[in-house]
Design a protein around this motif. Structure first.
Motif: not given
Length: 256
Positions: A50-55, A138-146, A226-231
């Motif tokens: 999941y962390a790899h998918q988030q990245r 739909g896994k709930g991760t919110t990404y912020t793009v600056y 940026t996104w919250p670290d799932s681990q």
């Protein structure tokens, strides 16, 4: 003798039953340990996947953001790139984006490398300094793009692009030296184009003398996701990409 032999056989049977029970307990314990190890491995594998998918999602968002930046200035004169990229950025939004980038050390020594830009009347349809989006799985991760946009100046004798104060264009009291645009009939550079976060010099400039080094105004752009670290709860993951545009009407930025 018969009674003694019978007692020995009974004792031996009890001992055999005892050994069997111990073996069962040991086997159960070993199976439990193996099961727990396998479960932990599976959980770690899922989290890692999941962390790899988030990245991967973050990288895609950053590259998409930079593509949007590139596309928005395609075919434009160099000295309009700054105003184009900052047209949707409010002062507070730009400052928040820069703070996020400096807090994560994405931009180191920001005061030395970038003079932040923004627009006093930002457009809602232009590139924004901060945008939040959720993953499509739909896994709930919110990404912020600056998106951070600012000015920097490249000295003709140097490769680095630095802020006005770092290059010595602005004194500690905020005064700007007397500069002339190169090849524009000794036209003076408006000090506000250097000190004002909403303005940009129209081209390269120097002190007006033949031996003076030339300063080329550049536009520095950083796209940070940026996104919250799932681990690791409470920690933040990030990915960034950056580029610099020549603010001197570089023909390579124009459409062919």
């Amino acid at each position: 003798m018969g009674h003694t032999y019978g007692r020995r056989r009974a004792l031996l049977k009890r001992m055999q039953r005892g050994f069997t029970m111990v073996e069962v307990i040991v086997a159960i314990g070993m199976l439990t340990l193996v099961g727990l190890a396998a479960a932990q491995f599976a959980i770690t594998a899922v989290h890692s996947s999941y962390a790899h998918q988030q990245r991967a999602i973050a990288v895609g968002l950053a590259e998409s953001g930079m593509e949007q930046v590139q596309e928005s200035v395609k075919g434009k004169d160099g000295n309009t790139i700054f105003s184009t990229l900052t047209s949707g950025m409010s002062k507070s939004g730009a400052q928040e984006a820069l703070k996020a980038a400096t807090d994560l050390n994405v931009i180191e020594n920001a005061s030395d490398t970038i003079d932040l830009g923004w627009n006093d009347s930002p457009s809602a349809t232009a590139i924004q300094a901060k945008v939040e989006t959720n993953d499509r799985q739909g896994k709930g991760t919110t990404y912020t793009v600056y998106t951070v946009v600012g000015k920097c100046y490249r000295l003709s004798t140097q490769a680095s692009c630095l802020s006005a104060s770092k290059q010595g264009l602005v004194t500690s009291s905020g005064a700007v030296g007397a500069y002339k645009y190169v090849g524009e009939g000794n036209k003076s550079v408006d000090a506000a184009s250097i000190t004002d976060a909403t303005k940009f010099p129209t081209g390269p400039f120097n002190t007006g003398t033949a031996s003076s080094p030339t300063y080329s105004p550049m536009v520095r752009v950083v796209v940070l996701v940026t996104w919250p670290d799932s681990q690791h709860q409470g920690k933040t993951c990030w990915y960034s990409t950056a580029t610099i545009f020549d603010g001197s009407n570089d023909d390579t930025l124009k459409s062919k």
